[in-house]
Design a protein around this motif. Structure first.
Motif, PDB file in Angstrom:
ATOM      1  N   PRO A  65       0.821  -1.219   0.000  1.00 39.22           N
ATOM      2  CA  PRO A  65       0.000   0.000   0.000  1.00 39.22           C
ATOM      3  C   PRO A  65       0.855   1.269   0.000  1.00 39.22           C
ATOM      4  O   PRO A  65       1.929   1.321   0.609  1.00 39.22           O
ATOM      5  N   PHE A  66       0.334   2.282  -0.680  1.00 39.95           N
ATOM      6  CA  PHE A  66       0.997   3.585  -0.724  1.00 39.95           C
ATOM      7  C   PHE A  66       1.229   4.067   0.710  1.00 39.95           C
ATOM      8  O   PHE A  66       0.367   3.947   1.565  1.00 39.95           O
ATOM      9  N   GLY A  67       2.422   4.575   0.961  1.00 36.14           N
ATOM     10  CA  GLY A  67       2.751   5.062   2.301  1.00 36.14           C
ATOM     11  C   GLY A  67       3.533   4.066   3.134  1.00 36.14           C
ATOM     12  O   GLY A  67       3.883   4.355   4.277  1.00 36.14           O
ATOM     13  N   THR A  68       3.802   2.883   2.586  1.00 36.55           N
ATOM     14  CA  THR A  68       4.556   1.872   3.344  1.00 36.55           C
ATOM     15  C   THR A  68       5.931   1.642   2.718  1.00 36.55           C
ATOM     16  O   THR A  68       6.432   0.531   2.697  1.00 36.55           O
ATOM     17  N   ALA A  69       6.542   2.713   2.233  1.00 36.48           N
ATOM     18  CA  ALA A  69       7.837   2.610   1.549  1.00 36.48           C
ATOM     19  C   ALA A  69       8.913   2.004   2.441  1.00 36.48           C
ATOM     20  O   ALA A  69       9.728   1.198   1.976  1.00 36.48           O
ATOM     21  N   ASP A  70       8.938   2.373   3.716  1.00 36.67           N
ATOM     22  CA  ASP A  70       9.958   1.828   4.620  1.00 36.67           C
ATOM     23  C   ASP A  70       9.842   0.312   4.715  1.00 36.67           C
ATOM     24  O   ASP A  70      10.845  -0.403   4.646  1.00 36.67           O
ATOM     25  N   PHE A  71       8.633  -0.175   4.854  1.00 36.06           N
ATOM     26  CA  PHE A  71       8.427  -1.629   4.929  1.00 36.06           C
ATOM     27  C   PHE A  71       8.797  -2.291   3.605  1.00 36.06           C
ATOM     28  O   PHE A  71       9.472  -3.328   3.587  1.00 36.06           O
ATOM     29  N   ALA A  72       8.375  -1.710   2.487  1.00 33.57           N
ATOM     30  CA  ALA A  72       8.698  -2.275   1.170  1.00 33.57           C
ATOM     31  C   ALA A  72      10.209  -2.330   0.975  1.00 33.57           C
ATOM     32  O   ALA A  72      10.736  -3.316   0.449  1.00 33.57           O
ATOM     33  N   ASN A  73      10.913  -1.300   1.409  1.00 31.81           N
ATOM     34  CA  ASN A  73      12.372  -1.287   1.299  1.00 31.81           C
ATOM     35  C   ASN A  73      13.005  -2.364   2.171  1.00 31.81           C
ATOM     36  O   ASN A  73      13.976  -3.014   1.770  1.00 31.81           O
ATOM     37  N   GLU A  74      12.452  -2.563   3.353  1.00 28.23           N
ATOM     38  CA  GLU A  74      12.963  -3.604   4.252  1.00 28.23           C
ATOM     39  C   GLU A  74      12.776  -4.991   3.629  1.00 28.23           C
ATOM     40  O   GLU A  74      13.689  -5.818   3.658  1.00 28.23           O
ATOM     41  N   PRO A  82      11.793  -7.739  -5.636  1.00 29.53           N
ATOM     42  CA  PRO A  82      11.482  -6.422  -6.193  1.00 29.53           C
ATOM     43  C   PRO A  82      10.162  -5.924  -5.591  1.00 29.53           C
ATOM     44  O   PRO A  82       9.123  -6.560  -5.765  1.00 29.53           O
ATOM     45  N   THR A  83      10.221  -4.856  -4.813  1.00 31.33           N
ATOM     46  CA  THR A  83       9.036  -4.341  -4.139  1.00 31.33           C
ATOM     47  C   THR A  83       8.814  -2.882  -4.472  1.00 31.33           C
ATOM     48  O   THR A  83       9.706  -2.193  -4.961  1.00 31.33           O
ATOM     49  N   GLY A  84       7.624  -2.418  -4.189  1.00 33.10           N
ATOM     50  CA  GLY A  84       7.302  -1.016  -4.373  1.00 33.10           C
ATOM     51  C   GLY A  84       5.984  -0.697  -3.700  1.00 33.10           C
ATOM     52  O   GLY A  84       5.219  -1.586  -3.344  1.00 33.10           O
ATOM     53  N   CYS A  85       5.728   0.588  -3.518  1.00 32.14           N
ATOM     54  CA  CYS A  85       4.442   1.037  -2.980  1.00 32.14           C
ATOM     55  C   CYS A  85       4.045   2.317  -3.714  1.00 32.14           C
ATOM     56  O   CYS A  85       3.964   3.385  -3.119  1.00 32.14           O
ATOM     57  N   PRO A  86       3.816   2.193  -5.003  1.00 31.09           N
ATOM     58  CA  PRO A  86       3.507   3.374  -5.807  1.00 31.09           C
ATOM     59  C   PRO A  86       2.107   3.921  -5.510  1.00 31.09           C
ATOM     60  O   PRO A  86       1.226   3.196  -5.049  1.00 31.09           O
ATOM     61  N   SER A  87       1.934   5.211  -5.793  1.00 25.56           N
ATOM     62  CA  SER A  87       0.615   5.818  -5.620  1.00 25.56           C
ATOM     63  C   SER A  87      -0.299   5.458  -6.787  1.00 25.56           C
ATOM     64  O   SER A  87      -1.512   5.599  -6.701  1.00 25.56           O
ATOM     65  N   ARG A  88       0.291   4.981  -7.883  1.00 31.50           N
ATOM     66  CA  ARG A  88      -0.483   4.558  -9.054  1.00 31.50           C
ATOM     67  C   ARG A  88       0.329   3.545  -9.838  1.00 31.50           C
ATOM     68  O   ARG A  88       1.546   3.448  -9.677  1.00 31.50           O
TER      69      ARG A  88
END
Length: 112
Positions: A65-74, A82-88
């Motif tokens: 989900p958008f806003g969880t960049a820290d978790f996606a990076n972890e 390969p992870t991401g949390c794009p807004s679109r």
């Protein structure tokens, strides 16, 4: 044209097979087009969905989900995924779905 969509973070191979069978059966009965969104899917499953008149949208990244960049990076650092949390979604990703949709419409129109 109406779609029936399925998207889930983690699914075992056997559960995937069952979900595909259920969605394609339901889709056929209710005249819905099956849509599966996944990061990975065996080619045999992709083909099964296609043979049922559906589409599998395979993504390069495991999305959070958008806003969880820290978790996606972890997750990316720890599991090398390969992870991401794009807004679109990227235009190219959506374009694959749009292209399938219009081709499907053309096939349906040609039957009428």
């Amino acid at each position: 044209m109406t779609w029936i969509a399925s998207s889930k973070k983690t699914v075992s191979i056997m559960e995937s097979k069952s979900r595909i069978g259920s969605a394609t059966s339901i889709g056929k009965e209710l005249k819905l087009v099956p849509l599966f969104v996944a990061r990975m899917m065996p080619k045999t499953y992709i083909n099964e969905v296609y043979q049922a008149g559906g589409f599998s949208l395979i993504l390069k990244y495991q999305l959070y989900p958008f806003g969880t960049a820290d978790f996606a990076n972890e997750v990316r650092e720890e599991l090398q995924l390969p992870t991401g949390c794009p807004s679109r979604l990227e235009n190219g990703t959506l374009q694959r779905l749009v292209n399938f949709h219009f081709k499907k419409l053309q096939r349906l129109k040609s039957r009428w």
